[in-house]
Structure formats: C-alpha cells, structure tokens
Write a protein that holds these residues in place. Structure first.
Motif, PDB file in Angstrom:
ATOM      1  N   LEU A  60      -3.296  -5.368  -5.336  1.00 27.18           N
ATOM      2  CA  LEU A  60      -4.103  -5.092  -4.142  1.00 27.18           C
ATOM      3  C   LEU A  60      -5.552  -5.530  -4.342  1.00 27.18           C
ATOM      4  CD1 LEU A  60      -2.527  -1.650  -3.204  1.00 27.18           C
ATOM      5  CD2 LEU A  60      -2.476  -3.732  -1.789  1.00 27.18           C
ATOM      6  N   ARG A  61      -6.073  -5.337  -5.560  1.00 22.70           N
ATOM      7  CA  ARG A  61      -7.438  -5.772  -5.862  1.00 22.70           C
ATOM      8  C   ARG A  61      -7.533  -7.295  -5.775  1.00 22.70           C
ATOM      9  NH1 ARG A  61     -10.504  -7.957  -9.739  1.00 22.70           N
ATOM     10  NH2 ARG A  61      -8.733  -8.363 -11.117  1.00 22.70           N
ATOM     11  N   GLU A  96      -1.887  -1.668  -8.116  1.00 19.37           N
ATOM     12  CA  GLU A  96      -3.331  -1.581  -7.852  1.00 19.37           C
ATOM     13  C   GLU A  96      -4.012  -2.917  -8.105  1.00 19.37           C
ATOM     14  OE1 GLU A  96      -3.843   2.112 -10.494  1.00 19.37           O
ATOM     15  OE2 GLU A  96      -5.495   2.303  -9.050  1.00 19.37           O
ATOM     16  N   GLU A  97      -3.606  -3.556  -9.202  1.00 18.04           N
ATOM     17  CA  GLU A  97      -4.190  -4.854  -9.553  1.00 18.04           C
ATOM     18  C   GLU A  97      -3.853  -5.896  -8.484  1.00 18.04           C
ATOM     19  OE1 GLU A  97      -6.355  -5.675 -11.630  1.00 18.04           O
ATOM     20  OE2 GLU A  97      -6.108  -7.784 -12.188  1.00 18.04           O
ATOM     21  N   THR A 109      -6.077   0.452 -14.324  1.00 19.63           N
ATOM     22  CA  THR A 109      -6.723   0.724 -13.039  1.00 19.63           C
ATOM     23  C   THR A 109      -6.837   2.247 -12.826  1.00 19.63           C
ATOM     24  OG1 THR A 109      -4.500   0.333 -12.238  1.00 19.63           O
ATOM     25  CG2 THR A 109      -6.100  -1.412 -11.855  1.00 19.63           C
ATOM     26  N   MET A 129      -5.816   4.695 -10.663  1.00 20.72           N
ATOM     27  CA  MET A 129      -4.653   5.570 -10.461  1.00 20.72           C
ATOM     28  C   MET A 129      -3.750   5.574 -11.690  1.00 20.72           C
ATOM     29  SD  MET A 129      -3.627   4.806  -6.474  1.00 20.72           S
ATOM     30  CE  MET A 129      -2.274   5.980  -6.378  1.00 20.72           C
ATOM     31  N   GLU A 138       0.797  -1.238   0.000  1.00 17.54           N
ATOM     32  CA  GLU A 138       0.000   0.000   0.000  1.00 17.54           C
ATOM     33  C   GLU A 138       0.829   1.286   0.000  1.00 17.54           C
ATOM     34  OE1 GLU A 138      -2.626  -1.062   3.138  1.00 17.54           O
ATOM     35  OE2 GLU A 138      -4.038  -2.036   1.760  1.00 17.54           O
ATOM     36  N   LEU A 169       2.359   1.094 -11.588  1.00 16.32           N
ATOM     37  CA  LEU A 169       1.233   1.575 -10.790  1.00 16.32           C
ATOM     38  C   LEU A 169       0.016   0.669 -10.991  1.00 16.32           C
ATOM     39  CD1 LEU A 169       0.423   3.806  -8.825  1.00 16.32           C
ATOM     40  CD2 LEU A 169      -0.123   5.270 -10.776  1.00 16.32           C
ATOM     41  N   LEU A 172       2.318   2.680  -3.430  1.00 13.73           N
ATOM     42  CA  LEU A 172       1.505   3.385  -4.432  1.00 13.73           C
ATOM     43  C   LEU A 172       1.935   4.850  -4.543  1.00 13.73           C
ATOM     44  CD1 LEU A 172      -2.073   2.016  -3.586  1.00 13.73           C
ATOM     45  CD2 LEU A 172      -0.884   1.681  -5.768  1.00 13.73           C
TER      46      LEU A 172
END
Lengths: 438, 262
Positions: A319-320, A316-317, A281, A283, A184, A312, A187
C-alpha cells in the motif's frame, strides 16, 4: 517385542516429492533423513547457450509457487553482470511484485498446508467444516497476494511481464489505486487471523539456529542487501560461494548446503525476522509485539506467526509503494551484455535464493548456478526432525509420525524447487534385535 | 435409499514445478465449493488423506523422466477412468525436454558430483507417449478458468469447451493491437494455441508460445515473417525451444524440418 516400523506413503501438504526416515533404537532417535527424490530437471545445464534475456522466464519454471523469486534473482544477477542498477519506480514495482508473492505463498502455507496440523485436520477442506471463517479469510488473503502478482506480472503463476532491465509494461497510477482498494480491507483480515493463530497449541521446542538472510539496513529485504548470519557472516552476494558449500547426499536429488567452518544453517521467514524485525511496518511491528515475538523467535512451530506478520508487512508495504508510485518514463532500462559474471541473492518466500551466471560477449549463458532455499535448509530440517522426534519419542507411532510431518512442514519446504512426495518411515528397534527383523 | 455418486478426483505429480496443480488451489473463490461436489480423494499437495482408487477424474501434472515414474504412470492409468494431462510438462515434456537429444551424462555432471545416485532417463516425455490420455489442457501454466471449465464439463458429462484457435483470435477478441504489425515484434501468437487470454501482447510483449502449437500451425510462413522482421536463425530456434520444446510441430520448426526455406 518386535521392531516397530511405521510406513506412511507420503507426507502431504508440501510442494514436491520426498520421503523421510526415522530410526529409533532403545528409545533413542539414531537417524533422521529427509529424502528428496523429486526428478531432477537440470536447469543449470539447459540454461547454457540461452540468451541472458531468457533466464527470468526459464528459471521461473523451477517453481510454480515462487516463480517471482526466480525471476527476481535472475534479473538482478543479469543486471549485476552488466554493471547496472534498476532504481526509482521500477525498483519499487519489483518490491511490490515480491510483496504479492510473499502474501500468496505464505497464505497458501499458513491456511491450507500448516494450520490443519495444529488442529488435527487432514486438510483445509476438513478444517473448513469446523473453522469455515478462518479458511475463507485465508483464501481471501491469498487472493489479495495473487491480485498483486496478476496485475504487475500479467498472471499469478509464471508472470510474463518481468524482464532484465525492468518490465514490458508498467501499470498506470489508476490501475494501482484500484488494486489498493482491494488490498485495504485485507489488513483487518490478517490482524484477525493473527489473533486466531496465537491461540493454536504450539509444541514447546526451541533450537539454536544459525540464521542466514539478507540485511539491508533501511528496509525489510527483498532484492538487495548483504548476506548475514548468526555465526557472524557479513558478505555481498558475489562472495556467496566463498562461504557456502554445496554437497551431494545419496538420499537426495537436492544438493545440501553448509556454511564453511560452521555447518547447517536456516534461511526463510524466521531468519529474515531475526535480522530485520526492527524494519517492519507499523502494524506488523505491533502484531509481533502482541504475539510476544518482539524479542525474536526460535520455535519453528511458531513460524506460522512469523509468516502472518510478514503477510501484514507485505500488505502495508504494498500500500505504501502504491501510494508513492509515480509512473516511470520507460518500462525498462537498456541492458548491454558483455563478457561478465553476475551474482544475486534475493529473499524468496522460503528464504535466500542465490543465482550466478557467466555470460559471453553477446550475453549467451556459459554457466549457471542456482541455490534454492529448501535445499539450503535440508540439513537443519533433519537436525530438527531428530530433536523433535527425540522430545516426543514416548508418543504412540501415529502421533509421533504426525508430529514429525508437522516439523517438516514448519519449513514450508518446496521440494520442487530443491530438486515431492514425502514418505515417512519410522523404524523402532531394540538393541537385541536385528536391524530389519520383524 | 440410493446415494448420489460423488466423483473421486485424484491429482498426480511427475517432473514439474507444481504450478499447474497449484492452479486448483488458486481458485480461491471456487475451491471450497468444488470440494463440496467432488471428492478430493488423492491430492498430496493439499491433503494427508489418500483414498483408494479407482478415481473418476485424474489430473496429471509433469513429464516422465525417471524409471520410477515410467512405471508409476501405468498404475495411475489403471486406476483412472478419465485421465487429463494438465500443462506443458504432461502434454509436451516441459522445459526439461530440452535435454532430449543431448548428452544426459554431461547434463548430470554439471549439477551432480555423483550422477550414479540419480535415477533419470535420457529423455523427458509427455504422458501420451506412455498411456492413453483422454484430454489435454495446455499451458505453462494452465489457465485456471480452463481448469474449472474442464472439471465442470466432466461433472456434467459433456466435452469441455476449450478453443483450439490461435492466440491471434484472443488478441482480436480483447482488442489488443497486433505487436507484429504495430511494433514489428516477432511473435509466436499466430502458431500458438489460445487459452491464456493473450496476456503477453496486452502487456506490450510478443507471445512466447507457452500454450504450445495450435492445430495445424503454419510455422514455415511464420518463420519467414520473423526473418522479414530481422530475426536470425538462432532467435527462431530458441523461440520454438522453450516450454513446449518437445511438441512435434515446435520441434520440427526449431530443426527446420518441413521448412522449404532451410
């Protein structure tokens, strides 16, 4: 005035051994060659007679920087041969693993190999004396990618946890939650790095590329999708060899590739971004807009920005995927071999990686074909090199040479993959002089 | 005023995947500190700088598989005070040593339309077959903690603390249940040198020997145990013929030499 020849012992900051030669006659660049003399290791030969289950571990050894890509293309080709498809959490874990490899491989290139070019440093260590924060940020981003590969794969280089049908052991939800907590904060690091990268001096150069990448339609592609090209190709992986041809050049131990009827093409981050940027994603989409790349990018020097945008996206991917993860009942599904041919193309950090295997009834490999991204890009790299050298031909030799090196590094060439050590040789001639006169 | 000598480090590549030298760049927390205490004088993968030798410490990755490289390793040795091979390619010939004893012309013809353009030897051999090697780091790839231990030991003038026991010792140390006894899975751990941290058994997989043979491995007894667990001769041959295929103990085990039962 005598013929000017510049010799540089190697183009550094690339993965593998190669050389490069440039011939300039009366101010016109007449020839540009990327010479690859990485010792061949004959993987396609030594795979014959091995079990289909061994392909992911054996082909990983083609490249220490992107072993996951080889493992992914191998397992998907074997599953294609067996007529099965891995879905659900196992499919998601493979995407998560690939996110890790894109992050570590892209961060290595962006911060340690490519960025020093823009600022005139020989390497990241020298760059760190003036730009310590950005190098440290880069290393932190790289570490985040390695943390993913390490947890899912068992170790960063040549992961041990990947097998045909799935994994040996799948992580617990808690292990992934702990991983998410380390990802996290990264990012913001990437967003800051992107702001910094936009201030780099980009040479004004664009080229009409024939881009080739996977296109999935619903997600930014890793392991699945159709192979599409700017020149209109839209095929499944099993038709790859009908449309792409490999041929050997005397100056390279890596086979060159062309699209039948079209010619040289480009795979990698710019190509993926070209076809798939609508699927980034939130961001990453915002970052592309801020970098003024929402309309696409055909300046290879700006590929450093595309790699950061993909980092980036991958974060994000990841974390998803972690958020949605439900522990699977079994770490792998059973795969029964049969007489078959399997094809697969996945998106290695450097672009499309094609594998094909012919198997016998017990699953022993009869024939293997592997087409790595860098070998496919060789011809386009040579074309760019010639054009960039022409654009900057008035520069003194030393500056021209560096610009040429940078041009090659734009592609993050992985020469170990493609068949190391780049030697640049600029030969300047005037028409009245003998070709090798001094 | 006398300045403290900063040792010069060189990293060399021969036939390999670049993974072992990448291990140095994978030391994200230590890399910049390391660059402060050792002069990275030659490391083409990371820098354009190339300082002249001699080098105090040379790390050599990759195996010898071309005529050009056979000559080049001699030059590297002459310029190196302390030469360490890193990884299975440099130490045992690597996965590309699977060509040894096979028909190289046929191997070439599978990949290349014009084999005559290609400089290759019929064999892929470890660095120690060509020059004196001062220390060997095992693994495909090497373990980065072992690499840091090696460099730290070198800087302090002591011998690196690298275990030569088997992977079994590492499983016991981390409390991993034995995959051979609990799951009846044929495992190479009992004959493979420690150093990886026994990752595979911790991931519910048997060891596949990527760190190569331990000192005096009892491969005969292990093969018998494998047969008891249902492995056939092809399985056994393949298991010893991977990333350390050229290591004599594994080569002999694959061929059945010194094996009373064959």
């Amino acid at each position: 005035m005598p013929t000017r020849t510049i010799k540089v012992d190697y183009l550094a900051r690339v993965e593998g051994e190669g050389a490069l030669s440039l011939r300039i006659r009366d101010g016109v660049v007449t020839d540009a060659k990327l010479k690859i003399f990485e010792p061949p290791r004959f993987f396609e030969s030594l795979l014959r007679g091995r079990a289909f289950t061994e392909a992911p571990d054996v082909t990983a050894r083609i490249c220490g920087i992107c072993p996951v890509a080889y493992q992914m293309s191998a397992v998907h080709a074997m599953e294609n041969a067996a007529g099965i498809c891995v879905t659900g959490p196992l499919r998601d874990l493979r995407r998560l693993l690939y996110c890790g490899e894109w992050i570590e491989s892209h961060a290595l290139h962006v911060f340690l190999l490519h960025a020093p070019d823009f600022l005139g440093f020989d390497d990241a260590v020298a760059m760190a004396r003036d730009h310590g924060d950005i190098v440290k940020t880069g290393l932190a981003i790289k570490k985040a990618g390695n943390a993913i590969v390490s947890l899912i794969g068992g170790r960063e280089i040549h992961p041990i946890n990947i097998r045909v049908g799935g994994f040996y052991r799948t992580p617990s939800k808690n292990e992934l939650k702990a991983l998410a907590r380390t990802l996290e904060p990264v990012l913001d690091d990437v967003v800051k790095a992107l702001h910094w990268a936009q201030t780099l001096p980009f040479p004004d150069y664009e080229a009409p590329y024939d881009f080739v990448s996977l296109f999935h339609g619903e997600e930014y592609p890793f392991n699945e999708g159709r192979i599409v090209s700017t020149s209109g190709l839209d095929i499944s992986a099993d038709a790859y060899e009908n449309h792409f041809i490999e041929y050997q050049e005397p100056h390279s131990t890596a086979l060159h590739s062309l699209i039948k009827g079209h010619g040289a093409y480009l795979v990698g981050p710019m190509a993926r971004f070209h076809f798939n940027r609508a699927l980034l994603t939130p961001m990453a989409t915002m970052a592309a807009k801020e970098a003024d790349l929402a309309g696409g990018c055909v300046n290879p020097f700006k590929s450093i920005l595309i790699r950061l945008i993909e980092i980036l996206f991958a974060l994000e991917e990841a974390l998803r995927l972690i958020d949605n993860y439900v522990e699977p009942e079994s770490p792998a599904i059973a795969v029964e071999p049969k007489v078959s041919i399997g094809h697969s193309a996945t998106e290695a950090p450097r672009g499309l990686l094609y594998h094909r295997y012919c198997l016998d009834a017990v699953g022993d490999i009869l024939e293997a074909k592997i087409v790595p991204p860098t070998s496919q890009n060789q011809k386009t790299i040579e074309n760019d090199l010639k054009d960039v050298a022409q654009q900057y031909v008035a520069l003194p030799d030393e500056e021209l040479q560096w610009r040429c090196e940078q041009t090659i590094r734009n592609y993050d060439p992985c020469i170990s993959c493609s068949a190391h050590f780049l030697k640049l040789n600029v030969e300047r001639q005037r028409s009245a002089e003998a070709p090798h006169g001094n | 005023m006398a300045r403290k000598h900063i040792p010069k480090l060189a990293v060399w590549k021969f036939a390999s995947c670049d993974g072992c030298q990448l291990s140095l760049l994978d030391c994200e927390d230590e890399f910049l500190a390391l660059a402060g205490v050792i002069d990275i004088a030659n490391f083409p993968e990371a820098t354009r700088t190339k300082k002249r030798g001699p080098y105090d410490l040379s790390l050599v990755e990759g195996s010898i598989s071309t005529m050009r490289d056979r000559e080049r390793i001699q030059k590297v040795r002459r310029q190196s005070k302390y030469l360490v091979t890193i990884g299975a390619c440099a130490t045992a010939g690597g996965v590309q040593a699977l060509r040894n004893g096979r028909d190289i012309a046929e191997f070439m013809s599978v990949v290349y339309a014009r084999p005559d353009y290609i400089d290759t030897l019929a064999t892929s051999t470890p660095i120690s077959d060509h020059v004196k090697v001062d220390f060997e780091l095992r693994g495909c790839p090497i373990n980065k903690s072992q690499l840091l231990e090696l460099i730290t030991a070198f800087l302090h003038g002591r011998r690196p603390a690298i275990a030569t026991t088997s992977v079994c010792a590492e499983c016991k140390a981390r409390g991993t249940v034995c995959v051979m006894t609990a799951k009846q899975a044929p495992c190479l751990g009992p004959v493979t040198q420690a150093g990886c941290g026994a990752i595979c058994p911790a991931y519910d997989r048997s060891c596949y020997g990527c760190f190569g043979p331990m000192e005096s491995p009892n491969t005969v007894s292990l093969k018998e145990q494998w047969r008891n667990l249902g492995a056939n001769e092809k399985d056994i041959r393949r298991a010893f013929q991977t990333f350390n295929a050229g290591a004599p103990e594994f080569l002999n085990a694959a061929r059945g030499h010194a094996d009373k039962n064959n």
